[in-house]
Design an enzyme around this catalytic site. Structure first.
Site, PDB file in Angstrom:
ATOM      1  N   ASN A 152      -5.309  -9.979  -7.931  1.00 52.45           N
ATOM      2  CA  ASN A 152      -5.433 -10.701  -6.668  1.00 52.45           C
ATOM      3  C   ASN A 152      -6.722 -11.505  -6.550  1.00 52.45           C
ATOM      4  O   ASN A 152      -6.794 -12.450  -5.778  1.00 52.45           O
ATOM      5  CB  ASN A 152      -5.335  -9.723  -5.481  1.00 52.45           C
ATOM      6  N   THR A 187      12.429   6.010  10.472  1.00 49.08           N
ATOM      7  CA  THR A 187      13.414   4.994  10.842  1.00 49.08           C
ATOM      8  C   THR A 187      13.052   3.643  10.227  1.00 49.08           C
ATOM      9  O   THR A 187      11.896   3.218  10.288  1.00 49.08           O
ATOM     10  CB  THR A 187      13.484   4.875  12.387  1.00 49.08           C
ATOM     11  N   THR A 205       0.840  -1.197   0.000  1.00 50.54           N
ATOM     12  CA  THR A 205       0.000   0.000   0.000  1.00 50.54           C
ATOM     13  C   THR A 205       0.873   1.245   0.000  1.00 50.54           C
ATOM     14  O   THR A 205       0.634   2.190  -0.760  1.00 50.54           O
ATOM     15  CB  THR A 205      -0.955  -0.016   1.217  1.00 50.54           C
ATOM     16  N   CYS A 209     -15.978  -6.407   2.910  1.00 55.63           N
ATOM     17  CA  CYS A 209     -17.171  -6.603   3.717  1.00 55.63           C
ATOM     18  C   CYS A 209     -17.048  -5.684   4.914  1.00 55.63           C
ATOM     19  O   CYS A 209     -16.144  -5.838   5.716  1.00 55.63           O
ATOM     20  CB  CYS A 209     -17.255  -8.041   4.181  1.00 55.63           C
ATOM     21  N   HIS A 230       4.756 -10.282   2.237  1.00 56.29           N
ATOM     22  CA  HIS A 230       3.944 -11.386   2.760  1.00 56.29           C
ATOM     23  C   HIS A 230       3.242 -12.204   1.691  1.00 56.29           C
ATOM     24  O   HIS A 230       2.567 -13.181   2.001  1.00 56.29           O
ATOM     25  CB  HIS A 230       2.951 -10.875   3.815  1.00 56.29           C
ATOM     26  N   GLN A 274       1.150  -9.555  -6.465  1.00 54.16           N
ATOM     27  CA  GLN A 274       0.709 -10.952  -6.554  1.00 54.16           C
ATOM     28  C   GLN A 274       1.611 -11.778  -7.468  1.00 54.16           C
ATOM     29  O   GLN A 274       1.588 -13.000  -7.417  1.00 54.16           O
ATOM     30  CB  GLN A 274      -0.735 -11.009  -7.087  1.00 54.16           C
TER      31      GLN A 274
END
Ligand code: PLP
Length: 359
Positions: free
Chosen positions: A131, A218, A51, A304, A182, A159
């Protein structure tokens, strides 16, 4: 990652010996990413995730280049990190946007991009892989269109990384590439942005000269260490091995033979681990809850909030009705997924649907 919570706790910007030791690690991390990406270390900026990378790429570039024009082009199937950043620039800062359509498999036509570029266009942002559907875009071709027109090109490759064969960052033909850790077994809250030199952009965070004056704050050394380890291990040879995933995805795809179950984008070139369905008579959240009762973790494509379900903007862009676009269920396989797990899903999926039909 653990040493950065202990012995190497220093701040890389501190000039004392403890800080300098960590600075050396940070420099080494940047060199390691540059080694995998085959780019200059100065072209790598560490961020807090996709993001932030995407917001920096879009808002930072648009603001820097606005003396040249204020027109931005994107596609209808982008992640909200892209769409909402552009919407903000349009609503609050006087930019204009063109949203390109996609075909039924979710692909952007390079000719549509070429037609949409005008002399005010400063930035194009089109994702490498979606995605929700897994559809892979012809990014390099789209990048060539931008290059021929002298327009800056950003791709959200979140992705794609770790799933498709990677040789070097230039293969996207992009000036800016956003990734996060991730999606390929790195830590959450870690990311990076490739900025092709000599492109400059305005910072979106202020307060320090970190990351070569491009991202104040930092550095999160543990997250960076984890991200870089994941990039080194899992990007040059993708951690989601297509040869392993294909039989599983083929088997899972057979769910579409159940009455009322449709496979999404069946003919598109898709990510090796992603498989989505719509079941128009059932909304996603109800189905996900039913699958969860059997211990099956799947996703929808929709946001949602407060119990209300918004149809997936991605499926709407593919021409699906609101009812279809509210019924997406997505399975994402991992490197540890087993044949037994796939058979378990095939066995329980009809029951999960039946449970809802009978309720
Ligand atoms: N772009 C795509 C294609 C994504 O799938 C995601 C998250 O799933 C993001 C951007 C945002 O990533 P993050 O939540 O790590 O900032």
């Amino acid at each position: 990652m653990l040493p950065f919570f202990g012995d190497f706790y220093g701040n890389p910007s501190s000039i004392h010996s403890v800080g300098r030791k960590v600075r050396a690690f940070l420099d080494d991390c940047r060199e390691r990413v540059a080694g995998v990406w085959k780019c200059k270390a100065s072209e790598v900026v560490f961020t807090s995730g996709a993001t932030e990378s995407i917001n920096m790429a879009i808002c930072g570039t648009a603001r820097f280049l606005k003396p040249k024009g204020r027109h931005i082009i994107t596609s209808a199937v982008e992640h909200h990190a892209v769409l909402h950043a552009i919407e903000y620039l349009v609503n609050k800062e006087g930019f204009e946007k063109t949203i390109l359509p996609v075909d039924v498999e979710g692909i952007v036509n390079p000719q549509d991009l070429e037609n949409a570029i005008c002399d005010k266009t400063i930035l194009v942002s089109i994702m490498a892989a979606n995605n929700e559907t897994g559809t892979i875009q012809p990014v390099s071709e789209l990048g060539s269109v931008c290059r021929r027109s002298g327009v800056c090109f950003h791709t959200d490759a979140v992705q794609w990384f770790g799933k498709e064969p990677f040789d070097n960052i230039q293969q996207f033909n992009a000036d800016l590439v956003s990734i996060c850790g991730h999606k390929f077994y790195g830590p959450k809250g870690s990311g990076a942005l490739f900025i092709r030199s000599p492109l400059s952009l305005d910072p979106i965070l202020f307060g320090g000269s970190h990351e070569n004056e491009r991202r104040a704050g930092t550095e999160n050394m543990a997250a960076i260490a984890g991200l870089v380890e994941a990039i080194s291990l899992f990007v040059p040879s993708p951690v989601f091995d297509r040869n392993l995933m294909t039989p599983f995805i083929d088997r899972l795809s057979s769910l579409h033979s159940l009455p009322g179950v449709n496979l999404v984008c069946p003919y598109a070139c898709r990510l090796s681990n992603t498989c989505s369905f719509t079941i128009p008579e059932i909304d996603s959240i109800t189905l996900l809850a039913s699958l969860d009762l059997d211990g099956i973790c799947a996703s929808s494509g929709s946001a949602c909030s407060a119990g209300s379900l918004n149809p997936s903007h991605v499926l709407s862009a593919l021409g699906k009705t609101d009812i279809e676009a509210s019924s997406l269920v997505r399975f994402s396989l991992g490197r540890e997924t087993t044949e037994e797990e796939i058979e378990f899903v095939l066995d329980r999926f009809p029951t999960a649907i039946e449970r809802i039909r009978l309720a």
